[in-house]
Design an enzyme around this catalytic site. Sequence first.
Site, mmCIF file in Angstrom:
data_model
loop_
_atom_site.group_PDB
_atom_site.id
_atom_site.type_symbol
_atom_site.label_atom_id
_atom_site.label_comp_id
_atom_site.label_asym_id
_atom_site.label_seq_id
_atom_site.Cartn_x
_atom_site.Cartn_y
_atom_site.Cartn_z
ATOM 1 N N ASP A 97 -13.753 4.424 -9.390
ATOM 2 C CA ASP A 97 -13.157 3.551 -8.381
ATOM 3 C C ASP A 97 -14.084 2.357 -8.165
ATOM 4 O O ASP A 97 -15.298 2.534 -8.024
ATOM 5 C CB ASP A 97 -13.003 4.332 -7.068
ATOM 6 C CG ASP A 97 -11.707 4.027 -6.360
ATOM 7 O OD1 ASP A 97 -11.466 2.843 -6.078
ATOM 8 O OD2 ASP A 97 -10.932 4.962 -6.078
ATOM 9 N N ASP A 198 -9.898 -1.018 -6.077
ATOM 10 C CA ASP A 198 -9.414 -0.912 -4.701
ATOM 11 C C ASP A 198 -8.939 -2.268 -4.147
ATOM 12 O O ASP A 198 -9.679 -3.252 -4.244
ATOM 13 C CB ASP A 198 -10.586 -0.403 -3.845
ATOM 14 C CG ASP A 198 -10.152 0.035 -2.465
ATOM 15 O OD1 ASP A 198 -9.327 0.953 -2.371
ATOM 16 O OD2 ASP A 198 -10.652 -0.542 -1.482
ATOM 17 N N GLU A 255 -5.231 -1.682 -7.594
ATOM 18 C CA GLU A 255 -4.411 -1.300 -6.445
ATOM 19 C C GLU A 255 -3.971 -2.574 -5.733
ATOM 20 O O GLU A 255 -4.818 -3.372 -5.332
ATOM 21 C CB GLU A 255 -5.215 -0.413 -5.493
ATOM 22 C CG GLU A 255 -4.340 0.143 -4.385
ATOM 23 C CD GLU A 255 -5.089 0.474 -3.104
ATOM 24 O OE1 GLU A 255 -4.570 1.289 -2.335
ATOM 25 O OE2 GLU A 255 -6.175 -0.090 -2.855
ATOM 26 N N HIS A 328 -4.312 9.670 -2.570
ATOM 27 C CA HIS A 328 -5.087 10.107 -1.407
ATOM 28 C C HIS A 328 -4.719 9.356 -0.126
ATOM 29 O O HIS A 328 -5.252 9.670 0.931
ATOM 30 C CB HIS A 328 -6.571 9.914 -1.705
ATOM 31 C CG HIS A 328 -6.906 8.464 -1.903
ATOM 32 N ND1 HIS A 328 -6.457 7.746 -2.992
ATOM 33 C CD2 HIS A 328 -7.593 7.588 -1.138
ATOM 34 C CE1 HIS A 328 -6.865 6.499 -2.878
ATOM 35 N NE2 HIS A 328 -7.559 6.378 -1.767
ATOM 36 N N ASP A 329 -3.862 8.347 -0.219
ATOM 37 C CA ASP A 329 -3.439 7.586 0.969
ATOM 38 C C ASP A 329 -2.019 7.924 1.397
ATOM 39 O O ASP A 329 -1.536 7.387 2.395
ATOM 40 C CB ASP A 329 -3.486 6.075 0.674
ATOM 41 C CG ASP A 329 -4.900 5.567 0.438
ATOM 42 O OD1 ASP A 329 -5.835 6.114 1.061
ATOM 43 O OD2 ASP A 329 -5.055 4.615 -0.343
HETATM 44 C C1 NOJ Z 1 -7.341 1.574 -0.400
HETATM 45 C C2 NOJ Z 1 -7.866 2.957 -0.589
HETATM 46 O O1 NOJ Z 1 -7.022 3.676 -1.424
HETATM 47 C C3 NOJ Z 1 -7.998 3.551 0.801
HETATM 48 O O2 NOJ Z 1 -8.257 4.928 0.767
HETATM 49 C C4 NOJ Z 1 -9.061 2.786 1.541
HETATM 50 O O3 NOJ Z 1 -9.102 3.232 2.865
HETATM 51 C C5 NOJ Z 1 -8.778 1.287 1.549
HETATM 52 N N1 NOJ Z 1 -8.338 0.801 0.273
HETATM 53 C C6 NOJ Z 1 -10.003 0.531 1.938
HETATM 54 O O4 NOJ Z 1 -10.973 0.614 0.932
#
Ligand code: NOJ
Length: 558
Positions: A97, A198, A255, A328-329
Site C-alpha cells: 500500500d 491510497d 484508489e 477494508h473500508d
Molecule cells: C483510503 C483507505 O482505504 C482508508 O482505509 C483510509 O482511511 C483512507 N484512505 C485514508 O488514508
Amino acid sequence: MKAWWKDCVVYQIYPRSFYDSNGDGIGDLRGIIEKLDYLQDLGVDVLWLNPVYRSPNDDNGYDISDYYRIMDEFGTMDDWEELLEEVHARGMKLIMDLVVNHTSDEHTWFIESRKSKDNPYRDYYIWRPGKDGKEPNNWRSIFSGSAWQYDETTGEYYLHLFSKKQPDLNWENEKVRKEVYNMMTWWLDKGIDGFRMDVINMISKVPGLPDAPNRAGERYVDGGQYYINGPRIHEFLQEMNEKVLSKYDIMTVGEMPGVSVEDGKLYTNPERKELHMIFNFDHMDVDSGPGGKWDLKPLHLPKLKKIMAKWQTGLHGVGWNSLYFNNHDQPRSVSRFGNDQKYRVTSAKMLATSLHFLQGTPYIFQGEEIGMTNVRFDSIDDYRDVETWNLYKEKIAEGVPEEKIMEAIYVKGRDNARTPMQWDSTENAGFTTGTPWIKVNPNYKEINVEAALADQNSIYYYYKKLIQLRKTNPLIVHGDFTLIDGENRRVFAYLRTYQNEKLLVVTNWSNDQLEFRLPDFINFHPGQILIANYDDANLNLEKTITLRPWEAIVYKGK
Ligand code: NOJ
C-alpha cells in the site's frame, strides 16, 4: 512488458486482523507467513497488504510516521523480507500500500514542519492562516468536522482531508515528490511487485483552495471538487511513472473516489503512462442517499447494473478495470447485497459469480472467501475505527438518537470488514491466543476456514473454482460485455463474447424464485454449465428458466 496483472486474482490482507502469531491480539507478518499455504491453495496470484509501515495507528496504518520501517506490532524488516521471499517461493506476488496523500502528524517531516514558518519542511504540508477568525476554507474532512486543524506554535492551520493526525502532503513542492519517488524506488528495489495507491487522485489540490459552494448553509462542506482529480493529477502520475514505475515490471492500482468512466480511461490507458487500473467507487455508492455514505438507501439493482455495464464497456479495449465488492473500508458484501442469514452460502456464491465473470482484475478481501458477515456490537466502545468514532461523536452532538447512529454503523461501518479472520471454532476464532484488538464476530463457530475446508460445497471451494476458471478461459479475461435486461430488478445477466465463444452469466439477486427469459435478440446456444451455485442447474435455455433464490448459473456456448 506483458500485462500479467490482467490474468491475476488479487487477495487483500488486512494484516491487523489476519492472523496473530505471537499472542498480542494483533495480526502480524509472521502470522501471514504461516497462512501462505492456505492462500496458495485458494489459487490467488497476488497479495495486497494494507499498510504495514511504522504508524501510531490513528487510522490503522494509513497514518505513516516512517515509510522505511515496519510497524513494531507487525514485526521486523527481517520478517517482512522473509514474507516476500515466501510469497515468491510459492509463485505469488506481493503488492504494498502506498499512502502519500498524507503522512502521520508524527512523521519527522511534520514534526519539523510545525516548528516554525521558515522550517525547511514547512512547505512539505499545506499550511494557511485563518480567515476572519475561522478555518482557511469551509471544507469538511472525510472523517467529519473541519478539514483544517489549528496549530498554536505558528498560529496557522494545516489541511487534513482525513483525521487530524493525517496532515496532507503538499505535492506542489517538488521536494515532496522526490522524497516519495525515492521511497517508492527503495521498496521496488527490494523486489515487490507493485503498489495499491491510497486516494491517489486527491494529491493535486486546486490552487487557492477555494470555499466549496454551501447551498444548505452547513458549517463544513464537501470540497471534493477542489481536490479530486485536481489540475495537476495527470502530470504528477506521469512524472511518477516516468521516474519510478516504468522501470519495473509491476502492477499498479490507484484508489480513486469520485472518478467518471472518462477519467478512468485517462488514468488507465497504457498509452498515457499513468496507472494500470483504478478502484472506482460508483458501485459502492449505490446504497447511499444524497447525505453520503451514512445516509442509508436500499439497493436498486438496475442502478448497480448500469454502473457495472458503463465501466465494462467504457474501459474495454482502452484501459483496465479492477473488480471488487469488498475491502477494508466497506461492509461485507454478503450482508450488504446478499442474504447473510437463510441464504448466506448461496448468496455469497451468487455475488462472487456476478463479479468474477466481468472483465478486469478481481480482488478478494480476506474472509470473503468463507462468507464472513457484518457484525453488530452493542456498544460504540467496541468499535475501533476513527471514522466511525468521529461520526458517532458528531451525530450525538447534533442530537441524533443513538439507535439511529448505531443502525448506520451496523450497515456501513468499516469495522464490519475488520473483525478478525475466522480460522476455526476455538476461542477468538483461532485468530489469537491473546485478547483481540477488536472483538471477533460471534458467528465464528459456524463461519470459519476450518469448516469451509471440510465442506466440498463451501464458498471457499466455489472461489477456488472461479479462480481456476479464469485461468483456463481466456474469454473471461478478454471478452467484451453485453448487459441483458438492464431494467430487471432481481436478475443481473450478461453476455461475454470472445472470438467464437460466449459466456452467459445469469444471477438472481433476491429471495424469490422467479422466471427468467433470454431476450430474443440474444443469440446464444449453451454448450455446458461452467459453474453454478445449485448442483442441479438447468442447461436448457430454450424457454423460460426458473431461477431459485440467489441462484447463479454460468453457461459457456456459442
Ligand atoms: C483510503 C483507505 O482505504 C482508508 O482505509 C483510509 O482511511 C483512507 N484512505 C485514508 O488514508
